[in-house]
Design a protein around this motif. Structure first.
Motif, PDB file in Angstrom:
ATOM      1  N   ASP A   1       0.828  -1.209   0.000  1.00  0.00           N
ATOM      2  CA  ASP A   1       0.000   0.000   0.000  1.00  0.00           C
ATOM      3  C   ASP A   1       0.865   1.261   0.000  1.00  0.00           C
ATOM      4  OD1 ASP A   1      -2.317  -1.520   0.033  1.00  0.00           O
ATOM      5  OD2 ASP A   1      -2.519  -1.455   2.225  1.00  0.00           O
ATOM      6  N   VAL A   2       1.971   1.231   0.743  1.00  0.00           N
ATOM      7  CA  VAL A   2       2.883   2.385   0.775  1.00  0.00           C
ATOM      8  C   VAL A   2       3.455   2.634  -0.618  1.00  0.00           C
ATOM      9  CG1 VAL A   2       5.105   3.211   1.684  1.00  0.00           C
ATOM     10  CG2 VAL A   2       3.427   2.184   3.224  1.00  0.00           C
ATOM     11  N   ILE A   3       3.787   1.576  -1.335  1.00  0.00           N
ATOM     12  CA  ILE A   3       4.264   1.725  -2.708  1.00  0.00           C
ATOM     13  C   ILE A   3       3.226   2.456  -3.557  1.00  0.00           C
ATOM     14  CG2 ILE A   3       4.852   0.439  -4.821  1.00  0.00           C
ATOM     15  CD1 ILE A   3       6.136  -1.688  -3.033  1.00  0.00           C
TER      16      ILE A   3
ATOM     17  N   LEU B   1       2.913   3.389   8.348  1.00  0.00           N
ATOM     18  CA  LEU B   1       2.687   3.290   9.786  1.00  0.00           C
ATOM     19  C   LEU B   1       3.887   3.821  10.560  1.00  0.00           C
ATOM     20  CD1 LEU B   1       0.727   2.330  11.979  1.00  0.00           C
ATOM     21  CD2 LEU B   1       1.773   0.066  11.825  1.00  0.00           C
ATOM     22  N   ILE B   2       5.084   3.601  10.034  1.00  0.00           N
ATOM     23  CA  ILE B   2       6.303   4.185  10.608  1.00  0.00           C
ATOM     24  C   ILE B   2       7.322   4.341   9.495  1.00  0.00           C
ATOM     25  CG2 ILE B   2       6.989   1.861  11.422  1.00  0.00           C
ATOM     26  CD1 ILE B   2       8.679   3.364  13.609  1.00  0.00           C
ATOM     27  N   ASP B   3       7.655   5.581   9.159  1.00  0.00           N
ATOM     28  CA  ASP B   3       8.612   5.837   8.088  1.00  0.00           C
ATOM     29  C   ASP B   3      10.001   6.097   8.673  1.00  0.00           C
ATOM     30  OD1 ASP B   3       8.446   8.400   9.159  1.00  0.00           O
ATOM     31  OD2 ASP B   3       7.489   9.285   7.391  1.00  0.00           O
ATOM     32  N   VAL B   4      10.946   6.449   7.798  1.00  0.00           N
ATOM     33  CA  VAL B   4      12.324   6.651   8.248  1.00  0.00           C
ATOM     34  C   VAL B   4      12.403   7.763   9.289  1.00  0.00           C
ATOM     35  CG1 VAL B   4      14.599   7.470   7.510  1.00  0.00           C
ATOM     36  CG2 VAL B   4      13.425   5.701   6.186  1.00  0.00           C
ATOM     37  N   ALA B   5      11.680   8.858   9.087  1.00  0.00           N
ATOM     38  CA  ALA B   5      11.741   9.970  10.030  1.00  0.00           C
ATOM     39  C   ALA B   5      11.210   9.569  11.400  1.00  0.00           C
ATOM     40  CB  ALA B   5      10.945  11.156   9.479  1.00  0.00           C
ATOM     41  N   ASP B   6      10.103   8.834  11.428  1.00  0.00           N
ATOM     42  CA  ASP B   6       9.518   8.374  12.683  1.00  0.00           C
ATOM     43  C   ASP B   6      10.465   7.393  13.378  1.00  0.00           C
ATOM     44  OD1 ASP B   6       7.830   7.706  14.760  1.00  0.00           O
ATOM     45  OD2 ASP B   6       6.215   6.938  13.512  1.00  0.00           O
TER      46      ASP B   6
END
Length: 333
Positions: free
Chosen positions: A295-297, A303-308
């Protein structure tokens, strides 16, 4: 069909290979790892730079210190990425990767897979709804005795601290459920396998919302308490079903993973147990994470990306730094 490349053929990487092969929405492009003897039945590459096939998303399961470099390479090639935890080996690498992802405009997801447990999602919703009132404190235990051969003849021989291997998961769950962590203070326990490796300790936490918390941890003590033991998520670790996290608020308290809820504000009366139907996983967290990555693609909010995940890493590194700076023997004299 999303074209998925897996980078890194260790224990978790091979699990990702299997998950991608089994998923009806995935086409496995192959596995990139310098050990060409791994997974001989799938397309193999010694390095991700060798991949010329079209790729929609890459799952990076290489050693932590390589995450930033491999993630940056993926971003430059326009590949959406799922990176295993911790997001990077240090804050500099994590921040550089965060910037690379932003410049490339690709989606990122970090493998703090415990957020996908149905009971974790239920606990977060319960706390957000004020079911226990305003959170005042949270206590967490993670303790198991890792076998000695876990540390023999590998990178863990010189390090292998449970903070970056295990507690980083628990830190992320506390951030996810209770709130952002503003300050930490950590004390180191005595070394039993040697003086150089961090093995046990106690951590005090202050949350931005005014709550406080504690973590007690050890990889030298057999116990029934820990996320893996309590939830049964790891087939290599015995399941006990025992609670390992307790959250207390102004209107009640809840323990996890049993989701036992208590209510009552009158100190002269015993707290009353409130029936709660515990949410159960429809899929394994790894499978649910892969569903979400697809879904992110397609542009969904991660739900949690690199920044988080960088914020989780920051807290873990603060704890690790305080424990590592403890003078050997000074606090035991």
């Amino acid at each position: 069909m999303k074209r998925i490349l897996v980078v890194g053929g260790g224990l978790i990487g091979i699990r990702h290979v299997g998950a991608a092969q089994a998923h009806p929405g995935c086409h496995l492009v192959g596995l990139a790892d310098p050990d060409m003897s791994l997974a001989p039945n799938v397309p193999r590459f010694a390095d991700m730079a060798e991949v010329t096939d079209p790729v929609d998303g890459v799952i990076i399961a290489t050693p932590t210190d390589l995450h930033a470099r491999h993630g940056t390479h993926a971003a430059k090639r326009g590949w959406h990425m799922l990176i295993e935890k911790p997001v990077a080996g240090d804050l500099t690498g994590a921040q550089a990767l965060r910037d690379a992802v932003a410049r490339a405009g690709v989606g990122s997801l970090v493998g703090h897979h415990r957020r996908y447990h149905a009971a974790v999602q239920q606990l977060k919703a319960m706390i957000a709804a004020g079911t226990v009132g305003r959170v005042v404190c949270a206590n967490l235990i993670w303790a198991m005795r890792k076998p000695d051969d876990y540390f023999a003849g590998n990178w863990r021989a010189a390090g292998g601290s449970p903070v970056m291997i295990n507690l980083v998961h628990d830190i992320d769950i506390l951030r996810f459920v209770v709130g952002e962590i503003a300050a930490v203070s950590a004390l180191r326990g005595a070394g039993l396998r040697g003086d150089t490796r961090i093995e046990s300790g106690a951590v005090a936490l202050a949350f931005e919302n005014g709550a406080t918390g504690t973590i007690s941890f050890a990889d030298t003590s057999p116990s029934p308490w820990g996320f893996e033991a309590g939830t049964g998520e790891n087939p290599n670790i015995g399941t006990t079903g025992q609670d390992m996290m307790w959250i207390m608020g102004t209107e009640g308290a809840v323990s996890f993973p049993s989701m036992t809820l208590w209510s009552g504000t009158d100190w002269g009366q015993p707290a009353q147990r409130v029936p709660v139907q515990k949410a159960e996983n429809a899929k394994t967290p790894l499978e649910a994470q892969l569903d979400h990555f697809l879904d992110v693609i397609d542009g969904a909010e991660p739900l949690i990306d690199v920044a988080d995940a960088t914020r989780t890493l920051d807290v873990a590194l603060q704890i690790e730094g305080q424990l590592a700076s403890t003078v050997k023997g000074a606090i035991y004299a």
